[in-house]
Design a protein around this motif. Sequence first.
Motif, PDB file in Angstrom:
ATOM      1  N   ASP A  20       4.692   4.097  -6.701  1.00 19.59           N
ATOM      2  CA  ASP A  20       3.833   5.270  -6.775  1.00 19.59           C
ATOM      3  C   ASP A  20       4.542   6.277  -7.658  1.00 19.59           C
ATOM      4  OD1 ASP A  20       1.896   7.181  -6.447  1.00 19.59           O
ATOM      5  OD2 ASP A  20       2.337   7.586  -4.336  1.00 19.59           O
ATOM      6  N   GLN A  21       3.922   6.611  -8.784  1.00 19.84           N
ATOM      7  CA  GLN A  21       4.534   7.520  -9.757  1.00 19.84           C
ATOM      8  C   GLN A  21       5.898   6.997 -10.213  1.00 19.84           C
ATOM      9  OE1 GLN A  21       2.934  10.406 -10.823  1.00 19.84           O
ATOM     10  NE2 GLN A  21       1.191   9.871  -9.536  1.00 19.84           N
ATOM     11  N   GLY A  22       6.017   5.669 -10.342  1.00 21.69           N
ATOM     12  CA  GLY A  22       7.244   5.046 -10.814  1.00 21.69           C
ATOM     13  C   GLY A  22       8.327   4.891  -9.762  1.00 21.69           C
ATOM     14  N   GLN A  23       8.066   5.296  -8.534  1.00 23.88           N
ATOM     15  CA  GLN A  23       9.047   5.205  -7.452  1.00 23.88           C
ATOM     16  C   GLN A  23       8.651   4.093  -6.472  1.00 23.88           C
ATOM     17  OE1 GLN A  23      11.824   7.232  -7.480  1.00 23.88           O
ATOM     18  NE2 GLN A  23      10.981   7.860  -9.455  1.00 23.88           N
ATOM     19  N   VAL A  24       9.631   3.346  -6.000  1.00 21.24           N
ATOM     20  CA  VAL A  24       9.371   2.307  -5.002  1.00 21.24           C
ATOM     21  C   VAL A  24       9.085   2.993  -3.666  1.00 21.24           C
ATOM     22  CG1 VAL A  24      10.316   0.337  -3.744  1.00 21.24           C
ATOM     23  CG2 VAL A  24      10.850   0.630  -6.177  1.00 21.24           C
ATOM     24  N   VAL A  25       7.887   2.722  -3.116  1.00 22.61           N
ATOM     25  CA  VAL A  25       7.536   3.300  -1.817  1.00 22.61           C
ATOM     26  C   VAL A  25       7.506   2.246  -0.710  1.00 22.61           C
ATOM     27  CG1 VAL A  25       6.267   5.268  -2.743  1.00 22.61           C
ATOM     28  CG2 VAL A  25       5.060   3.148  -2.308  1.00 22.61           C
ATOM     29  N   ARG A  26       7.485   0.972  -1.114  1.00 19.02           N
ATOM     30  CA  ARG A  26       7.493  -0.103  -0.128  1.00 19.02           C
ATOM     31  C   ARG A  26       7.892  -1.388  -0.823  1.00 19.02           C
ATOM     32  NH1 ARG A  26       3.927  -0.756   4.955  1.00 19.02           N
ATOM     33  NH2 ARG A  26       4.924  -2.580   5.808  1.00 19.02           N
ATOM     34  N   SER A  27       8.601  -2.246  -0.122  1.00 18.64           N
ATOM     35  CA  SER A  27       8.913  -3.574  -0.645  1.00 18.64           C
ATOM     36  C   SER A  27       8.946  -4.546   0.527  1.00 18.64           C
ATOM     37  CB  SER A  27      10.253  -3.575  -1.385  1.00 18.64           C
ATOM     38  OG  SER A  27      11.306  -3.372  -0.483  1.00 18.64           O
ATOM     39  N   GLY A  28       8.672  -5.809   0.208  1.00 19.44           N
ATOM     40  CA  GLY A  28       8.727  -6.811   1.268  1.00 19.44           C
ATOM     41  C   GLY A  28       7.711  -7.902   1.060  1.00 19.44           C
ATOM     42  N   ASP A  29       7.310  -8.503   2.170  1.00 18.13           N
ATOM     43  CA  ASP A  29       6.349  -9.600   2.195  1.00 18.13           C
ATOM     44  C   ASP A  29       5.059  -9.186   1.490  1.00 18.13           C
ATOM     45  OD1 ASP A  29       5.122 -12.114   3.410  1.00 18.13           O
ATOM     46  OD2 ASP A  29       3.855 -10.538   4.270  1.00 18.13           O
ATOM     47  N   ALA A  30       4.502 -10.081   0.669  1.00 20.25           N
ATOM     48  CA  ALA A  30       3.319  -9.770  -0.132  1.00 20.25           C
ATOM     49  C   ALA A  30       2.149  -9.286   0.730  1.00 20.25           C
ATOM     50  CB  ALA A  30       2.901 -10.983  -0.958  1.00 20.25           C
ATOM     51  N   ASP A  31       1.844  -9.974   1.808  1.00 16.87           N
ATOM     52  CA  ASP A  31       0.705  -9.584   2.643  1.00 16.87           C
ATOM     53  C   ASP A  31       0.893  -8.189   3.231  1.00 16.87           C
ATOM     54  OD1 ASP A  31      -0.610 -11.969   2.143  1.00 16.87           O
ATOM     55  OD2 ASP A  31       0.123 -12.944   3.968  1.00 16.87           O
ATOM     56  N   ALA A  32       2.083  -7.887   3.712  1.00 15.74           N
ATOM     57  CA  ALA A  32       2.346  -6.587   4.326  1.00 15.74           C
ATOM     58  C   ALA A  32       2.268  -5.460   3.297  1.00 15.74           C
ATOM     59  CB  ALA A  32       3.717  -6.586   5.003  1.00 15.74           C
ATOM     60  N   VAL A  33       2.820  -5.683   2.114  1.00 18.00           N
ATOM     61  CA  VAL A  33       2.818  -4.639   1.090  1.00 18.00           C
ATOM     62  C   VAL A  33       1.405  -4.440   0.531  1.00 18.00           C
ATOM     63  CG1 VAL A  33       3.749  -3.917  -1.132  1.00 18.00           C
ATOM     64  CG2 VAL A  33       5.255  -4.960   0.563  1.00 18.00           C
ATOM     65  N   VAL A  34       0.655  -5.517   0.348  1.00 23.72           N
ATOM     66  CA  VAL A  34      -0.731  -5.394  -0.122  1.00 23.72           C
ATOM     67  C   VAL A  34      -1.555  -4.631   0.905  1.00 23.72           C
ATOM     68  CG1 VAL A  34      -2.850  -6.710  -0.573  1.00 23.72           C
ATOM     69  CG2 VAL A  34      -0.707  -7.353  -1.692  1.00 23.72           C
ATOM     70  N   ARG A  35      -1.361  -4.914   2.182  1.00 23.95           N
ATOM     71  CA  ARG A  35      -2.065  -4.185   3.241  1.00 23.95           C
ATOM     72  C   ARG A  35      -1.717  -2.696   3.178  1.00 23.95           C
ATOM     73  NH1 ARG A  35      -1.442  -7.708   6.751  1.00 23.95           N
ATOM     74  NH2 ARG A  35       0.633  -7.140   7.438  1.00 23.95           N
ATOM     75  N   ALA A  36      -0.443  -2.377   2.974  1.00 28.63           N
ATOM     76  CA  ALA A  36      -0.011  -0.979   2.866  1.00 28.63           C
ATOM     77  C   ALA A  36      -0.629  -0.314   1.637  1.00 28.63           C
ATOM     78  CB  ALA A  36       1.515  -0.907   2.803  1.00 28.63           C
ATOM     79  N   TYR A  37      -0.691  -1.045   0.534  1.00 27.05           N
ATOM     80  CA  TYR A  37      -1.294  -0.524  -0.691  1.00 27.05           C
ATOM     81  C   TYR A  37      -2.762  -0.169  -0.454  1.00 27.05           C
ATOM     82  CZ  TYR A  37      -3.380  -0.593  -5.367  1.00 27.05           C
ATOM     83  OH  TYR A  37      -4.084  -0.279  -6.494  1.00 27.05           O
ATOM     84  N   ARG A  38      -3.505  -1.079   0.158  1.00 23.93           N
ATOM     85  CA  ARG A  38      -4.929  -0.840   0.422  1.00 23.93           C
ATOM     86  C   ARG A  38      -5.113   0.354   1.358  1.00 23.93           C
ATOM     87  NH1 ARG A  38      -6.336  -7.212   0.730  1.00 23.93           N
ATOM     88  NH2 ARG A  38      -6.753  -7.490  -1.491  1.00 23.93           N
ATOM     89  N   GLU A  39      -4.267   0.458   2.368  1.00 22.07           N
ATOM     90  CA  GLU A  39      -4.350   1.606   3.277  1.00 22.07           C
ATOM     91  C   GLU A  39      -4.056   2.902   2.531  1.00 22.07           C
ATOM     92  OE1 GLU A  39      -1.675   0.617   6.456  1.00 22.07           O
ATOM     93  OE2 GLU A  39      -2.991  -0.966   7.206  1.00 22.07           O
ATOM     94  N   GLN A  40      -3.073   2.863   1.622  1.00 19.15           N
ATOM     95  CA  GLN A  40      -2.724   4.044   0.825  1.00 19.15           C
ATOM     96  C   GLN A  40      -3.902   4.474  -0.052  1.00 19.15           C
ATOM     97  OE1 GLN A  40       0.914   3.660  -1.476  1.00 19.15           O
ATOM     98  NE2 GLN A  40       0.081   4.960  -3.079  1.00 19.15           N
TER      99      GLN A  40
END
Length: 167
Positions: A20-40
């Motif tokens: 987000d704005q070039g900064q790492v806000v989350r890393s990890g398992d693809a499913d978990a991070v994609v879920r976090a992205y969609r929620e964001q």
Amino acid sequence: FISHNMSAVQRICDRVLLLDQGQVVRSGDADAVVRAYREQVVTKERERVARLIAGGERGPRSTNLQIDTVRLLGQDGHATEHVGMGQPLTVEIAYTCRQRVETPTVRVSIERVDGMVCHVAWTRYDGAAVPPLEGQGVMRLRYAGLTLLPNTYRIAVEIGQPGNPVP
């Protein structure tokens, strides 16, 4: 692999970085991070809409026609934010007309979070006739079954008269 195509990210990647704005806000398992992205994305869109409503800004206004609310209704007829692939969806649009609109136009588009337009229904091109509008009312666009892949989508609605749409 850099993409806003979350289905491709889940298919190709085991680990994912969410930026987000070039900064790492989350890393990890693809499913978990994609879920976090969609929620964001959903959270940011809700905040944007709340700011617009709080500020009294609802886009360009017609002097004759205003969209009051837009709701998504699931197969049970209740308001929803989630629709599964192949399930029916109804887009319900409540409006107010200050003066009768003889030849209204209606446009509903469904866009993926990355901006790709996946569907457009527009009376101007689809040949569907909308009866004249006046006073307050509700119109509904029913989809028997959406064939969109799992993702986060935005639905945009415009109603108006030729040459004067109201988003």
